[in-house]
Design a protein around this motif. Structure first.
Motif, PDB file in Angstrom:
ATOM      1  N   GLN A   6     -28.619  21.764  25.669  1.00 43.68           N
ATOM      2  CA  GLN A   6     -29.592  21.005  24.872  1.00 43.68           C
ATOM      3  C   GLN A   6     -31.033  21.443  25.122  1.00 43.68           C
ATOM      4  OE1 GLN A   6     -28.393  16.965  25.948  1.00 43.68           O
ATOM      5  NE2 GLN A   6     -27.460  16.706  23.917  1.00 43.68           N
ATOM      6  N   ARG A  38     -32.755  24.828  23.121  1.00 47.90           N
ATOM      7  CA  ARG A  38     -33.090  24.969  21.699  1.00 47.90           C
ATOM      8  C   ARG A  38     -34.342  25.824  21.556  1.00 47.90           C
ATOM      9  NH1 ARG A  38     -34.307  20.947  16.701  1.00 47.90           N
ATOM     10  NH2 ARG A  38     -36.268  20.637  17.773  1.00 47.90           N
ATOM     11  N   SER A  54     -36.648  26.470  18.787  1.00 46.81           N
ATOM     12  CA  SER A  54     -37.863  25.899  18.206  1.00 46.81           C
ATOM     13  C   SER A  54     -37.497  25.003  17.030  1.00 46.81           C
ATOM     14  CB  SER A  54     -38.802  27.015  17.711  1.00 46.81           C
ATOM     15  OG  SER A  54     -38.223  27.709  16.615  1.00 46.81           O
ATOM     16  N   GLU A  55     -38.490  24.268  16.524  1.00 47.95           N
ATOM     17  CA  GLU A  55     -38.282  23.446  15.335  1.00 47.95           C
ATOM     18  C   GLU A  55     -37.999  24.317  14.124  1.00 47.95           C
ATOM     19  OE1 GLU A  55     -38.181  20.212  14.798  1.00 47.95           O
ATOM     20  OE2 GLU A  55     -38.563  19.576  16.857  1.00 47.95           O
ATOM     21  N   LYS A  56     -38.714  25.438  14.035  1.00 52.72           N
ATOM     22  CA  LYS A  56     -38.548  26.353  12.908  1.00 52.72           C
ATOM     23  C   LYS A  56     -37.183  27.034  12.933  1.00 52.72           C
ATOM     24  CE  LYS A  56     -40.381  30.649  10.977  1.00 52.72           C
ATOM     25  NZ  LYS A  56     -41.353  31.767  11.177  1.00 52.72           N
ATOM     26  N   PRO A 105     -33.960  26.167  14.746  1.00 56.74           N
ATOM     27  CA  PRO A 105     -33.332  25.154  15.609  1.00 56.74           C
ATOM     28  C   PRO A 105     -31.954  25.528  16.139  1.00 56.74           C
ATOM     29  CG  PRO A 105     -33.069  24.544  13.325  1.00 56.74           C
ATOM     30  CD  PRO A 105     -33.853  25.825  13.319  1.00 56.74           C
ATOM     31  N   TYR A 125     -30.000  27.965  19.456  1.00 60.69           N
ATOM     32  CA  TYR A 125     -30.123  27.930  20.917  1.00 60.69           C
ATOM     33  C   TYR A 125     -30.147  29.335  21.509  1.00 60.69           C
ATOM     34  CZ  TYR A 125     -29.180  23.023  20.204  1.00 60.69           C
ATOM     35  OH  TYR A 125     -29.261  21.722  19.779  1.00 60.69           O
ATOM     36  N   PRO A 157     -27.880  18.271  16.701  1.00 62.31           N
ATOM     37  CA  PRO A 157     -28.926  17.742  15.807  1.00 62.31           C
ATOM     38  C   PRO A 157     -28.710  18.214  14.364  1.00 62.31           C
ATOM     39  CG  PRO A 157     -29.890  18.723  17.782  1.00 62.31           C
ATOM     40  CD  PRO A 157     -28.450  19.121  17.762  1.00 62.31           C
ATOM     41  N   THR A 197     -30.784  19.226  12.274  1.00 60.29           N
ATOM     42  CA  THR A 197     -31.638  20.349  11.878  1.00 60.29           C
ATOM     43  C   THR A 197     -30.926  21.690  11.972  1.00 60.29           C
ATOM     44  OG1 THR A 197     -32.518  20.343  14.142  1.00 60.29           O
ATOM     45  CG2 THR A 197     -33.815  19.212  12.452  1.00 60.29           C
ATOM     46  N   ASP A 217     -28.878  22.061   8.873  1.00 56.07           N
ATOM     47  CA  ASP A 217     -29.806  22.192   7.745  1.00 56.07           C
ATOM     48  C   ASP A 217     -30.289  23.641   7.634  1.00 56.07           C
ATOM     49  OD1 ASP A 217     -29.585  19.508   7.154  1.00 56.07           O
ATOM     50  OD2 ASP A 217     -31.416  18.933   8.217  1.00 56.07           O
ATOM     51  N   TRP A 218     -30.527  24.265   8.791  1.00 55.77           N
ATOM     52  CA  TRP A 218     -30.967  25.668   8.796  1.00 55.77           C
ATOM     53  C   TRP A 218     -29.855  26.560   8.243  1.00 55.77           C
ATOM     54  CZ3 TRP A 218     -29.366  30.286  10.878  1.00 55.77           C
ATOM     55  CH2 TRP A 218     -30.290  31.345  10.839  1.00 55.77           C
TER      56      TRP A 218
END
Length: 530
Positions: free
Chosen positions: A379, A382, A384-386, A388, A390, A425, A427, A430-431
């Motif tokens: 966990q 990860r 980055s937000e951009k 997401p 690992y 998550p 995200t 979604d990516w």
């Protein structure tokens, strides 16, 4: 004399002119032919692209209760006529690719009937390019005996999500689309295989094609079909990874005979002294294990539900071995080298099979700390937000995450392991959805989220892992697109000896990992959409 010379001169000019004219005409013809061939090829490529990238319909999708018309205008609902396997052939008289469908219609209908399946030919009407009259005319002209139904104003066509004719769909007795062919008409053998997938299950049918290629008589799974005398692993080398994947499939399907065959080989040939090497090869002795493979085999044993007497003793022996060799102060490590008596100083994040560790901690309290530390390491890795996903691994010596390039098979394995314990998550998926919307998921990415320079290709196993992860997350929109993408890597030529297998038509690229992941993806989909 002068007149004769003048005539000769004029004759020579004419000959030269004719030669130049002939050359010019030949050049023009060559250019036009090349242009025409390029246009045809371009059309084929665009059609192929449309088949794989613009599909709204996907495998395992529930077939809607479509309403069609008979020739006299009477409405009919095919799926309400009873349970069973159904074949739907959508076509149109003006479509050049449908001419073969019309010519083969009776043969396809007879093939379906001989296998106990119902056959529905469906003419796609639009009232302009296609009318009942045009369709009936070509059927009469070709002496087709099979009756056709009519899809008025393309309602059924749109409801299903089709985007071209001809399209042939095969549904199982639960109304799920199990096999399809878009843009071309399947051969008799291809239709037989499609109907078998609908009758017996896509995973089971594929396993019958796969196992004769890769499983040895003793129960070992070959690394790949083609043998290389130099590289390790290859050919007849046996990976603990491959054993675990096929054991998992056997456990999920309740195939005790297959499981026992694989497990007997694994215990006797790979784990005789309480240590599981990652590969068995005649080319070299290997004294290194891999945590991810050990956990996969342990997970398969858990799923098989065979914990009695000697099996329980073996299971505990395996847990003892993993704790001894692949943990250090409660943290997971990638491998142990028996000869060097040395543990790895890193943990590769995709090695953390959380669902298996979750069960292990229930069986053995020593794994409580291992589970928590493994989950924390993943966990906290990860990127980055951009982007997401690992990192590849954690370096214990440097105390930092490493890996500037992500192998997507490994990256997706990490996501699957998190999804299986409800820790992924939204995200991340979604990516993946965004990448699929762009056209594909590549084999490798740099940590800024861009495709790696050497990763501009696609992979059967990556799409298979996306399917499984998406289904765990309840994202059938993603799973549907991924399984369609995965399917394009199967050998489609019915005359090829490797027909239906994932890989190259010459037998190259038939790797046990790709085959095993595809097999599990089929089984996941069948189980989760029942």
């Amino acid at each position: 004399m002068k007149n004769q010379q003048g005539k000769a001169k004029k004759s020579g000019i004419w000959i030269v002119s004719i030669v130049f004219l002939a050359m010019a005409l030949f050049l023009l013809f060559f250019m036009l032919r090349t242009l025409f061939e390029n246009e045809i090829q371009s059309g084929k490529e665009e059609r192929k692209k449309a088949v794989y990238e613009n599909q709204a319909v996907h495998l395992f999708q529930k077939m809607p209760d479509i309403v069609l018309e008979e020739e006299d205008g009477k409405e009919i609902s095919p799926l309400k006529q009873g349970e069973g396997i159904s074949v739907f052939l959508f076509w149109a008289s003006y479509c050049p690719y449908c001419q073969e469908s019309v010519e083969k219609m009776d043969i396809l209908a007879q093939t379906a009937k001989s296998m106990g399946a119902r056959f529905f030919a469906v003419d796609r009407l639009d009232g302009e390019k296609e009318t009942k009259e045009k369709a009936l005319h070509i059927l009469e002209e070709k002496h087709v005996q099979t009756k056709t139904l009519f899809d008025k104003e393309r309602k059924a066509y749109k409801e299903i999500g089709l985007n071209m004719v001809p399209t042939l769909l095969v549904t199982d007795n639960k109304g799920r689309i199990i096999a399809m062919s878009q843009g071309s008409t399947p051969t008799e053998r291809q239709l037989q295989n499609m109907i078998s997938e609908a009758k017996d299950g896509k995973a089971f049918t594929y396993s019958k094609q796969l196992l004769p290629l890769l499983m040895t008589e003793e129960g070992g799974i070959r690394t790949n079909y083609k043998t290389s005398e130099e590289s390790i692993p290859s050919g007849e080398d046996i990976l603990s990874e491959s054993q675990g994947i096929l054991m998992e499939y056997a456990a999920l399907t309740g195939n005790k005979e297959m499981f026992d065959h694989l497990w007997t080989y694994t215990k006797s040939k790979m784990f005789p002294e309480g240590f599981m090497p990652w590969v068995i090869s005649e080319k070299t002795d290997t004294a290194v294990n891999a945590l991810v493979d050990d956990l996969r085999i342990i997970g398969a044993i858990q799923k098989a539900e065979i914990m009695q007497e000697e099996n329980l003793a073996f299971y505990q022996q395996y847990l003892d071995a993993v704790f001894l060799y692949n943990t250090e102060e409660g943290r997971p490590v990638d491998f142990y080298d028996i000869k060097m008596e040395q543990k790895a100083d890193r943990f590769t994040l995709c090695y953390g099979d959380m669902a298996t560790l979750e069960q292990m901690k229930k069986n053995d309290k020593r794994y409580l700390e291992v589970y928590e530390n493994t989950l924390d390491l993943i966990q906290n890795g990860r990127i980055s937000e951009k982007f997401p996903l690992y990192y590849s691994y954690y370096d214990y010596t440097k105390q930092k995450y490493e890996g500037t390039r992500l192998n997507m098979a490994e990256a997706m394995t990490t996501l699957l392991h998190l999804a299986e314990v409800g820790e992924l998550p939204d995200t991340a998926m979604d990516w993946i959805a965004d990448e699929l919307e762009k056209g594909c998921v590549y084999a490798a990415y740099d940590i800024d989220g861009s495709p790696s320079e050497d990763g501009y290709y696609e992979s059967t196993s990556v799409y298979a892992l996306i399917v499984m992860t998406a289904l765990e997350e309840g994202r059938e929109d993603i799973a549907g697109k991924a399984i369609n993408k995965m399917e394009q890597f199967r050998i489609a030529d019915a005359e090829n000896e490797f027909y239906g297998i994932f890989g190259g038509s010459d037998g190259t690229g038939i790797y046990s990992f790709d085959q095993g992941m595809a097999l599990l993806a089929y089984e996941y989909y069948e189980r989760m959409t029942e």
